[in-house]
Design a protein around this motif. Structure first.
Motif, mmCIF file in Angstrom:
data_model
loop_
_atom_site.group_PDB
_atom_site.id
_atom_site.type_symbol
_atom_site.label_atom_id
_atom_site.label_comp_id
_atom_site.label_asym_id
_atom_site.label_seq_id
_atom_site.Cartn_x
_atom_site.Cartn_y
_atom_site.Cartn_z
ATOM 1 N N PRO A 127 0.883 -1.301 0.078
ATOM 2 C CA PRO A 127 0.185 -0.033 0.086
ATOM 3 C C PRO A 127 0.839 1.152 0.110
ATOM 4 O O PRO A 127 0.417 2.314 -0.442
ATOM 5 C CB PRO A 127 -0.850 -0.212 1.121
ATOM 6 C CG PRO A 127 -0.185 -1.176 2.123
ATOM 7 C CD PRO A 127 0.572 -2.104 1.092
ATOM 8 N N SER A 128 2.123 0.954 0.554
ATOM 9 C CA SER A 128 2.945 2.257 0.699
ATOM 10 C C SER A 128 4.478 1.713 0.895
ATOM 11 O O SER A 128 4.487 0.690 1.418
ATOM 12 C CB SER A 128 2.536 3.415 1.813
ATOM 13 O OG SER A 128 2.833 2.821 2.825
ATOM 14 N N LYS A 130 6.236 3.118 3.195
ATOM 15 C CA LYS A 130 6.130 3.191 4.675
ATOM 16 C C LYS A 130 5.600 1.890 5.211
ATOM 17 O O LYS A 130 6.252 1.421 6.086
ATOM 18 C CB LYS A 130 5.371 4.341 5.155
ATOM 19 C CG LYS A 130 5.550 4.594 6.791
ATOM 20 C CD LYS A 130 4.497 5.739 7.052
ATOM 21 C CE LYS A 130 4.384 6.105 8.464
ATOM 22 N NZ LYS A 130 3.835 7.174 9.112
ATOM 23 N N GLU A 131 4.721 1.384 4.790
ATOM 24 C CA GLU A 131 3.968 0.145 5.188
ATOM 25 C C GLU A 131 5.004 -1.000 4.912
ATOM 26 O O GLU A 131 4.976 -1.866 5.716
ATOM 27 C CB GLU A 131 2.608 -0.017 4.443
ATOM 28 C CG GLU A 131 1.985 -1.356 4.828
ATOM 29 C CD GLU A 131 1.626 -1.785 6.619
ATOM 30 O OE1 GLU A 131 1.579 -2.817 6.715
ATOM 31 O OE2 GLU A 131 1.648 -0.546 7.116
ATOM 32 N N TYR A 155 12.274 -0.679 -4.395
ATOM 33 C CA TYR A 155 11.897 0.548 -5.316
ATOM 34 C C TYR A 155 12.245 0.098 -6.775
ATOM 35 O O TYR A 155 11.555 0.130 -7.579
ATOM 36 C CB TYR A 155 12.849 1.680 -5.244
ATOM 37 C CG TYR A 155 12.678 3.055 -5.971
ATOM 38 C CD1 TYR A 155 11.578 3.840 -5.719
ATOM 39 C CD2 TYR A 155 13.459 3.119 -6.869
ATOM 40 C CE1 TYR A 155 11.469 4.782 -6.728
ATOM 41 C CE2 TYR A 155 13.473 4.118 -7.714
ATOM 42 C CZ TYR A 155 12.129 4.909 -7.510
ATOM 43 O OH TYR A 155 12.056 5.932 -8.466
ATOM 44 N N ASP A 171 -2.989 -4.244 0.661
ATOM 45 C CA ASP A 171 -3.445 -3.362 1.712
ATOM 46 C C ASP A 171 -4.487 -3.901 2.787
ATOM 47 O O ASP A 171 -4.422 -3.858 4.094
ATOM 48 C CB ASP A 171 -4.279 -2.092 1.415
ATOM 49 C CG ASP A 171 -5.656 -2.353 0.595
ATOM 50 O OD1 ASP A 171 -5.659 -3.391 0.106
ATOM 51 O OD2 ASP A 171 -6.180 -1.247 0.149
#
Length: 205
Positions: A127-128, A130-131, A155, A171
């Motif tokens: 989802p990100s 950060k997650e 990445y 998510d």
């Protein structure tokens, strides 16, 4: 008339995105004709591992000959051992009408894409970032420098998502599994899987 061949469904994505958990939940649904691909490896079996169930255990010489003869959909060396997806095993299952799930890393998926053009390639997206970093840190098994390295690799791997057929954002586990299930059902309805014969309809006119 419908083509009764099965599908090869490749599920891939960066480390810690939840590929394995998604596959486990998918198989809990007991979907008809769905099977998990079994890899070949040169490492020794661990206690309770069964040849042909957990892995196809083969020696390095046999593995090398299979590589020479192009008998793998993909393969890689991990430390001192080799792992690969035997092409014949997968193709035989598909010809029997089985839908084969192959959970694999980005590099392996790239090889499969080159060796089997009809595969269905699903990229699991976090989802990100950060997650994703949070999930890696929760494992508690890696130093900060290793976490940073994994994030850099993630990445670069996510940049490969453009080469896949579908993207599923993990998510919520239930929603991610449901989306993959729907993708499989939709792929079964592709026009290319049907051979339409209008002769019998003409007779009715």
């Amino acid at each position: 008339m419908i083509d009764n061949k099965g599908l090869l469904i490749v599920i891939s994505g960066p480390s810690a995105v939840g590929k394995g958990t998604i596959c486990k939940e998918l198989f809990k649904r007991n979907i008809e004709n769905l099977e998990l691909s079994i890899s070949a490896t040169t490492r020794n079996p661990r206690p309770n591992e069964i040849n042909g169930v957990n892995y196809h255990f083969i020696d390095k010489e046999s593995f090398g000959k299979m590589v020479e003869h192009g008998e793998f959909l993909e393969y890689a060396q991990v430390y001192d051992n080799y792992y690969g997806t035997p092409k014949k095993y997968v193709i035989d299952k598909i010809n029997q009408g089985k839908d084969v799930i192959l959970e694999i890393d980005i590099q392996g998926a790239k090889q499969v894409r080159q060796n089997y053009k009809d595969g269905i390639f699903i990229f699991i997206m976090p989802p990100s970032f950060k997650e994703l970093k949070s999930r890696i840190m929760k494992r508690g098994t890696e130093a900060q420098k290793d976490i940073d390295k994994r994030m850099k690799c993630a990445y670069e791997e996510i940049e490969q998502a453009k080469y896949y057929n579908y993207i599923v954002i993990n998510d919520d586990l239930h929603n991610a599994v449901e989306k993959i299930y729907c993708i499989i059902k939709a792929e079964k309805c592709r026009l290319s899987r049907y051979h339409i014969d209008l002769s019998e309809f003409k007779e009715e006119l």
